[in-house]
Design an enzyme around this catalytic site. Sequence first.
Site, PDB file in Angstrom:
ATOM      1  N   HIS A 167       0.868  -1.337   0.008  1.00  0.00           N
ATOM      2  CA  HIS A 167       0.107  -0.043   0.182  1.00  0.00           C
ATOM      3  C   HIS A 167       0.740   1.366   0.008  1.00  0.00           C
ATOM      4  O   HIS A 167       0.410   2.462  -0.249  1.00  0.00           O
ATOM      5  CB  HIS A 167      -0.938  -0.023   1.180  1.00  0.00           C
ATOM      6  N   ASP A 197       0.191  -7.714   1.218  1.00  0.00           N
ATOM      7  CA  ASP A 197       0.594  -6.169   1.303  1.00  0.00           C
ATOM      8  C   ASP A 197       2.105  -6.053   1.526  1.00  0.00           C
ATOM      9  O   ASP A 197       2.729  -5.435   2.480  1.00  0.00           O
ATOM     10  CB  ASP A 197      -0.083  -5.776   2.784  1.00  0.00           C
ATOM     11  N   SER A 280       4.742   2.323   7.991  1.00  0.00           N
ATOM     12  CA  SER A 280       4.283   1.334   7.095  1.00  0.00           C
ATOM     13  C   SER A 280       5.551   0.711   6.205  1.00  0.00           C
ATOM     14  O   SER A 280       6.329   1.737   5.532  1.00  0.00           O
ATOM     15  CB  SER A 280       3.291   1.699   6.103  1.00  0.00           C
TER      16      SER A 280
END
Length: 439
Positions: A167, A197, A280
Amino acid sequence: MSDSQQSGPAPSWWSRPAGPAEPHPQDRTAPATPAAEEAADPVAEPVALPGPRYDPWGERPLQVVDHGKPRRGPGLWQLVVFGAVIALLAGGVGGYLGILAERRTGTRLELPQAAADDKGRAPDSVAGIAATALPGVVTLHVSGGGGSGTGTGFVLDEQGHILTNNHVVADAKDITVTFSTGDSVSAELVGRDGGYDLAVVKVSGVRGLRPLALGNSENVRVGDPVVAIGAPFDLSNTVTAGIISATGRPITAGGDKRDGSDISYVDALQTDAPINPGNSGGPLLDSRAHVIGINSAIRGADKGEDGDDPTRQSGSIGLGFAIPVNQGKRVAEELIRTGRATHPVIGVTLDMQYKGDGARVDAKGEDGKPSVVADGPGARAGIRPGDVITKVDGVRVHGGDELIIKIRAHRPGDRLGLTVLRDGKERTLDVVLGSASDS
């Protein structure tokens, strides 16, 4: 008053000017006598002054010395200099006395302070872990798809491969990688997988890369200390610390696309180390500075006081989730090798609307296709439409998402024991996982 009224002879060092001018009363004196003239200096001649002069400071007559040259009293500039010198001396003495007074009274003090030292930190301390890992952690700035964003990644090898979240780089056209030294280079996308992911990007022409050592997520235990490194809100090289709060925590994230292809299923490590937007893709490290997880998601607090607002606050509340490194390693290897990742499957269609305990195999299937793929892993193991799968290797599952997460935590070809509920009875079936790729 006449000259005869003067009380004494006139001084021999001045003479009255000629003319009718009336002398000052104090200047009246008897004429000089021959004896006085003889007593005068035979070498120097007296200076004839135009008239009596008076000192402006005291109206005293000017004195003539040294062969008739006049010498004045102190001038204005001399008095100014003299006053300045006196003031400086007084200030210096006063300052010195003030210092002595301060020292004696204790109003001027110097606080004790530790000396500077360049000693390192213990390798298993937070500072030691950070010092080891920071050179291998990068910040990613991406743009494209009508927006831009920031994420984190870490170096996998000396060839320039960097692991991050899908993402972070999804729909990115331009990717810039910034190292802990502040140097920035462009990167290209190698491959990505929405189901896990995870994504891999690569930089070229960079020397001295510092790959991070990969640990083993199977060794992780609840309560283990961990360190997270990332760029929350674009604050690069931010280090936070905490513990492992739970393992095997099933989470799903994403799901913005209509076909659900961006939903990620993660059997996650839960940590209370503060993780925020921008973290992230960054590493979650153990006490030996080994990567045990890839920071991927957080649980935000409800904005509504009663929790009825579906939107969440974006800051950390101590609920962070990381993809186990064992899963990340396998996916990264596949992405580097082929540009895509494979997913372990059992070859059945699940009824995602089922509200009971466990995951039920759809009785009808989709678009006319059977819910159990013929000659697939599930069919070969004996799974039938309508079966409810309740356990995976003895661990209970509570829904379809959780079953997918538990299966994807393994590799294609792994053997699992699935417990199914059929006609009110449970039985365990031996299933060898198949493989599917996510385009």
